[in-house]
Design a protein around this motif. Structure first.
Motif, short mmCIF file in Angstrom:
data_model
loop_
_atom_site.label_atom_id
_atom_site.label_comp_id
_atom_site.label_asym_id
_atom_site.label_seq_id
_atom_site.Cartn_x
_atom_site.Cartn_y
_atom_site.Cartn_z
N LEU A 131 0.84 -1.18 0.00
CA LEU A 131 0.00 0.00 0.00
C LEU A 131 0.88 1.24 0.00
CD1 LEU A 131 -2.92 1.02 0.12
CD2 LEU A 131 -2.78 0.92 2.61
N GLU A 132 0.68 2.09 -0.98
CA GLU A 132 1.43 3.34 -1.10
C GLU A 132 0.51 4.52 -0.87
OE1 GLU A 132 3.33 3.53 -4.89
OE2 GLU A 132 4.49 1.69 -4.59
N THR A 133 1.07 5.59 -0.32
CA THR A 133 0.32 6.82 -0.10
C THR A 133 1.11 7.98 -0.67
OG1 THR A 133 -0.56 5.91 1.97
CG2 THR A 133 -0.82 8.26 1.62
N ARG A 134 0.44 8.82 -1.45
CA ARG A 134 1.08 10.01 -1.98
C ARG A 134 0.15 11.20 -1.79
NH1 ARG A 134 2.37 9.57 -8.16
NH2 ARG A 134 3.08 7.47 -7.64
N LYS A 135 0.74 12.39 -1.75
CA LYS A 135 -0.03 13.62 -1.57
C LYS A 135 -0.42 14.20 -2.93
CE LYS A 135 0.28 13.93 2.98
NZ LYS A 135 -0.91 13.89 3.87
N VAL A 136 -1.67 14.61 -3.04
CA VAL A 136 -2.16 15.24 -4.26
C VAL A 136 -3.05 16.42 -3.87
CG1 VAL A 136 -2.09 13.10 -5.59
CG2 VAL A 136 -4.20 13.75 -4.41
N THR A 137 -3.31 17.28 -4.84
CA THR A 137 -4.29 18.34 -4.66
C THR A 137 -5.29 18.27 -5.81
OG1 THR A 137 -2.93 19.93 -5.89
CG2 THR A 137 -2.67 19.88 -3.49
N PRO A 160 -6.35 -10.28 -7.42
CA PRO A 160 -5.51 -9.56 -8.39
C PRO A 160 -6.16 -8.24 -8.81
CG PRO A 160 -6.71 -11.30 -9.51
CD PRO A 160 -7.07 -11.41 -8.06
N LEU A 161 -6.10 -7.24 -7.93
CA LEU A 161 -6.79 -5.98 -8.15
C LEU A 161 -5.98 -4.83 -7.57
CD1 LEU A 161 -9.54 -4.54 -8.96
CD2 LEU A 161 -10.24 -4.93 -6.58
N ILE A 162 -5.83 -3.76 -8.34
CA ILE A 162 -5.27 -2.51 -7.83
C ILE A 162 -6.43 -1.65 -7.34
CG2 ILE A 162 -4.11 -0.36 -8.49
CD1 ILE A 162 -2.49 -1.99 -10.52
N VAL A 163 -6.24 -1.00 -6.20
CA VAL A 163 -7.24 -0.08 -5.66
C VAL A 163 -6.60 1.29 -5.50
CG1 VAL A 163 -8.83 0.45 -3.78
CG2 VAL A 163 -8.45 -1.92 -4.45
N ALA A 164 -7.23 2.31 -6.08
CA ALA A 164 -6.78 3.69 -5.93
C ALA A 164 -7.89 4.47 -5.25
CB ALA A 164 -6.46 4.30 -7.28
N ALA A 165 -7.65 4.95 -4.03
CA ALA A 165 -8.68 5.56 -3.21
C ALA A 165 -8.27 6.98 -2.82
CB ALA A 165 -8.93 4.71 -1.96
N ILE A 166 -9.09 7.95 -3.18
CA ILE A 166 -8.76 9.35 -2.93
C ILE A 166 -9.49 9.86 -1.68
CG2 ILE A 166 -10.57 10.11 -4.54
CD1 ILE A 166 -7.20 11.88 -3.80
N GLU A 167 -8.75 10.55 -0.83
CA GLU A 167 -9.32 11.14 0.38
C GLU A 167 -10.27 12.27 0.03
OE1 GLU A 167 -7.54 12.93 4.61
OE2 GLU A 167 -6.25 12.77 2.83
N CYS A 168 -11.34 12.40 0.80
CA CYS A 168 -12.27 13.50 0.58
C CYS A 168 -11.73 14.78 1.24
CB CYS A 168 -13.65 13.17 1.13
SG CYS A 168 -13.79 13.32 2.94
N SER A 169 -12.39 15.89 0.96
CA SER A 169 -12.06 17.13 1.65
C SER A 169 -12.56 17.05 3.10
CB SER A 169 -12.73 18.31 0.96
OG SER A 169 -12.54 19.49 1.71
N HIS A 170 -11.79 17.63 4.01
CA HIS A 170 -12.21 17.71 5.40
C HIS A 170 -12.55 19.14 5.81
CE1 HIS A 170 -11.20 13.50 6.00
NE2 HIS A 170 -10.03 13.73 5.42
N LEU A 171 -12.65 20.02 4.82
CA LEU A 171 -13.11 21.37 5.12
C LEU A 171 -14.60 21.33 5.46
CD1 LEU A 171 -11.32 23.29 2.23
CD2 LEU A 171 -10.62 23.17 4.62
N PRO A 172 -15.09 22.26 6.26
CA PRO A 172 -16.50 22.23 6.68
C PRO A 172 -17.46 22.17 5.48
CG PRO A 172 -15.27 23.84 7.96
CD PRO A 172 -14.34 23.37 6.88
N ASN A 173 -18.33 21.20 5.51
CA ASN A 173 -19.39 21.02 4.51
C ASN A 173 -18.89 20.74 3.09
OD1 ASN A 173 -21.37 21.62 6.51
ND2 ASN A 173 -21.01 23.81 6.19
N VAL A 213 -11.16 11.33 -13.55
CA VAL A 213 -11.00 10.76 -14.89
C VAL A 213 -9.79 11.32 -15.63
CG1 VAL A 213 -12.07 10.69 -17.19
CG2 VAL A 213 -13.42 10.14 -15.16
N ASN A 214 -9.58 12.63 -15.53
CA ASN A 214 -8.57 13.29 -16.36
C ASN A 214 -7.22 13.50 -15.69
OD1 ASN A 214 -10.29 13.70 -18.69
ND2 ASN A 214 -11.37 15.23 -17.46
N VAL A 215 -7.18 13.37 -14.35
CA VAL A 215 -5.90 13.56 -13.65
C VAL A 215 -5.53 12.30 -12.86
CG1 VAL A 215 -4.63 14.94 -11.97
CG2 VAL A 215 -6.29 16.04 -13.48
N MET A 216 -6.41 11.90 -11.95
CA MET A 216 -6.09 10.75 -11.09
C MET A 216 -5.88 9.48 -11.89
SD MET A 216 -8.38 9.31 -7.93
CE MET A 216 -8.15 7.69 -7.21
N LYS A 217 -6.77 9.20 -12.82
CA LYS A 217 -6.64 7.96 -13.60
C LYS A 217 -5.36 7.97 -14.43
CE LYS A 217 -9.15 4.76 -16.58
NZ LYS A 217 -8.00 4.43 -17.45
#
Length: 253
Positions: free
Chosen positions: A2-8, A70-83, A114-118
């Motif tokens: 499992l790898e973790t990287r920072k993105v915006t 045999p599966l890759i999983v790519a999971a993006i964190e949600c925003s934690h800003l209010p609402n 679709v256009n950046v993360m993938k």
């Protein structure tokens, strides 16, 4: 592994988020092999209890390791800003008695996925990038987004899993999206609800309505009522032996 990287996601906010990428053990054993990819919402709740909002994750990596899936999983964190999360995971704007007026920014979220993360995932890991091997999944608002993604981005995603999806928000817009979706052959949906969730508001009626719309579109639908199931990560973890095999069913791996 499992790898973790920072993105915006500049279109949404300036905050840094974790992008979690799970690689199956088979990727180490067979370095030239390529794998299907499951994209997931609320990535902080998927793998680590220590990162999870309520201290309990899906522990998905443990299940995939144990079953040697045999599966890759790519999971993006949600925003934690209010609402911010509910807006980013709302495909359509809506008004709600609890949340008030919600501006749906789900399209912006999906455009980034679709256009950046993938593209990042496909260029960095041994993926099978075609539609037949690209899936999306989530729970609650992430489940709603997964249904939306399959319909609005069906050229990218062939299969989705929507666990306890928040289909009570933006009902008319969601129904129109489902009715008008141009789905290619072989679209697969896994959708479930916990038994203890179905007593809220009109959830059971919406469950039947959305299931019916999916079936009319010739979607290969697996719809489950989870005995004793509730709206939480521990309950969703217990559904991994159901929705993961559904996403992979019939594929040559």
């Amino acid at each position: 592994m499992l790898e973790t990287r920072k993105v915006t996601i500049p279109e949404l906010s300036d905050e840094q988020r974790n992008l979690y990428v799970y690689l199956p053990a088979a990727a180490r054993r067979e370095p030239h092999r390529r794998f299907p990819v499951l994209y997931m919402f609320d990535g902080h709740n998927v793998f680590y209890d220590s990162h999870a909002t309520y201290g309990r994750s899906w522990r998905l990596g443990d299940y995939l390791d144990r079953t040697d899936t045999p599966l890759i999983v790519a999971a993006i964190e949600c925003s934690h800003l209010p609402n911010a999360r509910i807006s980013e995971y709302a495909p359509f704007s809506f008004r709600d008695s609890e949340f008030g007026q919600v501006t749906g920014r789900g399209r912006e979220t999906m455009e980034w996925i679709v256009n950046v993360m993938k593209l990042l995932v496909d260029s960095s890991y041994p993926t099978l990038p075609d539609r037949a091997n690209t899936f999306i999944a989530g729970s609650s608002m992430g489940g709603l987004m997964s249904l939306y993604a399959l319909c609005a981005y069906n050229a990218v995603f062939s299969r989705c899993a929507a666990l306890s999806p928040s289909i009570i928000f933006g009902e008319k817009a969601l129904d129109a999206c489902l009715r008008n979706a141009a789905l290619s052959d072989g679209a697969v949906v896994y959708m479930d609800y916990g038994e203890q969730e179905l007593g809220f508001a009109d959830t059971a009626a919406r469950w039947r309505s959305v299931s019916s719309l999916l079936l009319r579109k010739n979607v290969q639908l697996t719809a489950r009522i989870v005995p004793g199931g509730t709206h939480c990560e521990a309950s969703w973890e217990r559904q991994e032996p159901f929705f993961i095999p559904t996403l992979l069913y019939g594929l040559t791996l």
